[in-house]
Write a protein that holds these residues in place. Structure first.
Motif, PDB file in Angstrom:
ATOM      1  N   VAL A 342     -35.000 -33.747  29.968  1.00  0.00           N
ATOM      2  CA  VAL A 342     -34.541 -35.138  30.067  1.00  0.00           C
ATOM      3  C   VAL A 342     -34.367 -35.774  28.694  1.00  0.00           C
ATOM      4  CG1 VAL A 342     -35.447 -35.542  32.381  1.00  0.00           C
ATOM      5  CG2 VAL A 342     -36.938 -35.884  30.405  1.00  0.00           C
ATOM      6  N   PHE A 343     -34.943 -35.189  27.646  1.00  0.00           N
ATOM      7  CA  PHE A 343     -34.717 -35.702  26.293  1.00  0.00           C
ATOM      8  C   PHE A 343     -33.290 -35.422  25.825  1.00  0.00           C
ATOM      9  CE2 PHE A 343     -39.325 -35.732  24.447  1.00  0.00           C
ATOM     10  CZ  PHE A 343     -39.699 -36.642  25.415  1.00  0.00           C
ATOM     11  N   TYR A 344     -32.591 -34.549  26.548  1.00  0.00           N
ATOM     12  CA  TYR A 344     -31.257 -34.118  26.135  1.00  0.00           C
ATOM     13  C   TYR A 344     -30.198 -34.543  27.135  1.00  0.00           C
ATOM     14  CZ  TYR A 344     -34.418 -31.552  23.230  1.00  0.00           C
ATOM     15  OH  TYR A 344     -35.438 -31.244  22.348  1.00  0.00           O
ATOM     16  N   GLY A 345     -30.468 -35.617  27.847  1.00  0.00           N
ATOM     17  CA  GLY A 345     -29.514 -36.167  28.788  1.00  0.00           C
ATOM     18  C   GLY A 345     -30.062 -36.202  30.201  1.00  0.00           C
ATOM     19  N   ASP A 346     -29.328 -36.865  31.076  1.00  0.00           N
ATOM     20  CA  ASP A 346     -29.783 -37.078  32.451  1.00  0.00           C
ATOM     21  C   ASP A 346     -29.397 -35.950  33.397  1.00  0.00           C
ATOM     22  OD1 ASP A 346     -30.707 -39.570  31.615  1.00  0.00           O
ATOM     23  OD2 ASP A 346     -28.799 -40.555  32.098  1.00  0.00           O
ATOM     24  N   HIS A 347     -28.674 -34.951  32.899  1.00  0.00           N
ATOM     25  CA  HIS A 347     -28.082 -33.951  33.780  1.00  0.00           C
ATOM     26  C   HIS A 347     -28.967 -32.727  34.000  1.00  0.00           C
ATOM     27  CE1 HIS A 347     -24.350 -36.229  33.594  1.00  0.00           C
ATOM     28  NE2 HIS A 347     -24.510 -36.278  32.283  1.00  0.00           N
ATOM     29  N   TYR A 348     -30.084 -32.648  33.282  1.00  0.00           N
ATOM     30  CA  TYR A 348     -30.929 -31.453  33.380  1.00  0.00           C
ATOM     31  C   TYR A 348     -32.399 -31.851  33.565  1.00  0.00           C
ATOM     32  CZ  TYR A 348     -26.701 -29.159  31.880  1.00  0.00           C
ATOM     33  OH  TYR A 348     -25.402 -28.711  31.808  1.00  0.00           O
ATOM     34  N   PRO A 349     -32.721 -32.490  34.701  1.00  0.00           N
ATOM     35  CA  PRO A 349     -34.085 -32.981  34.904  1.00  0.00           C
ATOM     36  C   PRO A 349     -35.096 -31.882  35.194  1.00  0.00           C
ATOM     37  CG  PRO A 349     -32.782 -33.339  36.883  1.00  0.00           C
ATOM     38  CD  PRO A 349     -31.829 -32.840  35.828  1.00  0.00           C
ATOM     39  N   GLU A 350     -34.632 -30.629  35.373  1.00  0.00           N
ATOM     40  CA  GLU A 350     -35.556 -29.543  35.697  1.00  0.00           C
ATOM     41  C   GLU A 350     -35.632 -28.490  34.588  1.00  0.00           C
ATOM     42  OE1 GLU A 350     -34.283 -28.024  39.455  1.00  0.00           O
ATOM     43  OE2 GLU A 350     -35.130 -29.715  40.578  1.00  0.00           O
ATOM     44  N   HIS A 351     -35.039 -28.754  33.437  1.00  0.00           N
ATOM     45  CA  HIS A 351     -35.055 -27.787  32.344  1.00  0.00           C
ATOM     46  C   HIS A 351     -36.073 -28.175  31.269  1.00  0.00           C
ATOM     47  CE1 HIS A 351     -31.400 -26.121  34.070  1.00  0.00           C
ATOM     48  NE2 HIS A 351     -31.450 -25.147  33.181  1.00  0.00           N
ATOM     49  N   VAL A 352     -36.519 -27.168  30.540  1.00  0.00           N
ATOM     50  CA  VAL A 352     -37.351 -27.375  29.355  1.00  0.00           C
ATOM     51  C   VAL A 352     -36.752 -26.562  28.209  1.00  0.00           C
ATOM     52  CG1 VAL A 352     -39.452 -27.842  30.655  1.00  0.00           C
ATOM     53  CG2 VAL A 352     -38.940 -25.492  29.941  1.00  0.00           C
ATOM     54  N   ARG A 353     -37.041 -26.990  26.992  1.00  0.00           N
ATOM     55  CA  ARG A 353     -36.559 -26.298  25.803  1.00  0.00           C
ATOM     56  C   ARG A 353     -37.743 -25.766  25.016  1.00  0.00           C
ATOM     57  NH1 ARG A 353     -34.195 -29.057  20.367  1.00  0.00           N
ATOM     58  NH2 ARG A 353     -36.436 -29.044  19.987  1.00  0.00           N
ATOM     59  N   LEU A 354     -37.698 -24.484  24.679  1.00  0.00           N
ATOM     60  CA  LEU A 354     -38.734 -23.870  23.854  1.00  0.00           C
ATOM     61  C   LEU A 354     -38.100 -23.350  22.574  1.00  0.00           C
ATOM     62  CD1 LEU A 354     -39.420 -23.007  27.086  1.00  0.00           C
ATOM     63  CD2 LEU A 354     -41.525 -22.311  25.928  1.00  0.00           C
ATOM     64  N   SER A 355     -38.706 -23.682  21.450  1.00  0.00           N
ATOM     65  CA  SER A 355     -38.163 -23.336  20.147  1.00  0.00           C
ATOM     66  C   SER A 355     -38.693 -21.991  19.663  1.00  0.00           C
ATOM     67  CB  SER A 355     -38.535 -24.425  19.141  1.00  0.00           C
ATOM     68  OG  SER A 355     -38.163 -24.035  17.838  1.00  0.00           O
ATOM     69  N   LEU A 356     -37.874 -21.312  18.873  1.00  0.00           N
ATOM     70  CA  LEU A 356     -38.285 -20.071  18.218  1.00  0.00           C
ATOM     71  C   LEU A 356     -38.877 -20.332  16.840  1.00  0.00           C
ATOM     72  CD1 LEU A 356     -35.148 -17.872  19.069  1.00  0.00           C
ATOM     73  CD2 LEU A 356     -37.284 -18.095  20.374  1.00  0.00           C
ATOM     74  N   THR A 357     -38.982 -21.587  16.455  1.00  0.00           N
ATOM     75  CA  THR A 357     -39.472 -21.939  15.120  1.00  0.00           C
ATOM     76  C   THR A 357     -40.988 -22.097  15.129  1.00  0.00           C
ATOM     77  OG1 THR A 357     -39.024 -24.263  15.563  1.00  0.00           O
ATOM     78  CG2 THR A 357     -37.338 -23.028  14.379  1.00  0.00           C
ATOM     79  N   ALA A 358     -41.665 -21.001  15.368  1.00  0.00           N
ATOM     80  CA  ALA A 358     -43.107 -20.916  15.200  1.00  0.00           C
ATOM     81  C   ALA A 358     -43.384 -19.586  14.527  1.00  0.00           C
ATOM     82  CB  ALA A 358     -43.828 -21.016  16.548  1.00  0.00           C
TER      83      ALA A 358
END
Length: 384
Positions: A342-358
């Protein structure tokens, strides 16, 4: 969203989930949170770039807004070598103080205002909409050129995409540019993850640029490409970026930036010249991200997530088919912090983003926890 109606900074909402992740019981891999929520590089800045910065610290004069001749030549040469965009003149490139300030202020710099529309992807870096608000324009989320409104004056393309890792083909880019010309709109391609392609064909071929001759022919009018060295060279702290394309638009941006005093410091310009001229450190960093992705993606899938798109870029765009905040909580109970769709718009309320920057160790810890949970889930059902 009008200028006086800017939203609160969304990441403040993550504080309780960060606390929850810190308190989580580790899964036999040592203690500590694995923060995959923000795409901030953790690997060292290459020594050759740091050395170039150090050697240029006698910077007693004001820097050039347009960049030194050496930097403009390096940007043009990089576009030709790495992006297939040949023949860029010095007047067609411009360094910027990172890419975020450019994204945020480009509508304003281009003179957009009330009654104008700024189009951006449905899954989008939120600063596109914030930039429209700064200028008093309307932000429109749409991936379909046929649906772009007649009052569109700026179109943001993002390939590879943040958060979803989507790569736009030459044909898709050409269609977008064609529609923009019909509307009299500027196209700006945000291409900051272009060197990070993972799945065929982008694991072997460069992701296409909006300035690619296959897209624009020999006519770059109305078309701009934005790039950053934050990810490929670990220069996020340097704020090293640039824009290229239509010389008329570059001239306008240059004039605005001169009036505003927006100049990239001279030592950073010298460091950028070295970074742009060396492909070896980029290949090394790409391999680090490839290895981390190879650990994290199957573990995430074993834990019950479906990874969508994500064929390039620095993120895995995933869903369990449930509300994103619930998934964020479930991951936090594994000591893993992700970002909600939801931080990236209203169209993906069931998605999450995981970064490779660790770090390698933190990515391995996340993969271990996810795999352990997946094994338990397979044996006893979904009880988290």
């Amino acid at each position: 969203m009008a200028l006086g109606e800017l939203p609160d900074y969304p990441w403040d909402l993550m504080a309780p989930y960060a606390a929850r992740a810190r308190a989580a019981v580790p899964f036999g891999d040592g203690s500590g949170i694995v923060d995959l929520s923000i795409g901030s590089p953790v690997d060292p800045t290459p020594a050759l770039i740091r050395d170039a910065l150090a050697e240029a610290t006698d910077a007693h004069a004001y820097p050039q807004t347009v960049g030194t001749p050496a930097l403009r030549e390096a940007i043009a040469a990089w576009f030709a070598r790495r992006r297939g965009v040949t023949g860029l003149a010095p007047e067609e490139v411009l360094p910027t103080i990172g890419s975020k300030e450019l994204v945020a202020f480009l509508p304003f710099f281009l003179g957009l205002g009330e009654g104008d529309a700024v189009v951006h992807p449905r899954a989008a870096y939120p600063t596109y909409a914030i930039g429209a608000a700064f200028a008093g324009a309307e932000a429109v989320a749409s991936d379909d050129p046929a649906q772009w409104p007649e009052n569109t004056r700026l179109i943001w393309l993002n390939s590879p995409g943040n958060p979803d890792g989507r790569v736009l083909s030459v044909e898709e880019l050409r269609a977008a540019v064609g529609r923009a010309k019909e509307l009299g709109a500027v196209v700006a391609g945000d291409e900051c993850y272009a060197e990070l392609g993972w799945e065929a064909p982008w694991d072997a071929a460069p992701t296409p640029s909006v300035l690619d001759p296959r897209v624009v022919g020999d006519d770059r009018s109305g078309v701009l490409a934005v790039y950053s060295l934050s990810k490929q060279s670990n220069l996020a702290g340097y704020r090293a970026a640039f824009i290229a394309g239509d010389r008329r638009l570059i001239a306008r941006l240059t004039t605005v930036r001169k009036h505003a005093g927006l100049m990239l410091p001279s030592p950073l310009q010298a460091a950028m010249v070295v970074a742009l001229g060396d492909d070896a450190h980029v290949a090394d960093q790409r391999q680090r991200y490839r290895a981390r992705r190879a650990l994290l993606k199957p573990a995430l899938e074993a834990a019950g997530f479906r990874v969508d798109r994500s064929e390039a870029g620095l993120y895995l765009w995933a869903t369990e088919g449930r509300d994103a905040w619930e998934s964020i909580g479930r991951l936090a109970d594994l000591g893993i912090l992700a970002g909600p769709g939801v931080f990236y718009g209203d169209h993906y309320p069931e998605h999450v983003r995981l970064s490779l920057t660790a770090t390698d160790e933190r990515i391995a810890a996340a993969a271990s926890r996810l795999q352990s949970f997946g094994d338990t889930r397979a044996a006893f059902g979904d009880t988290l």
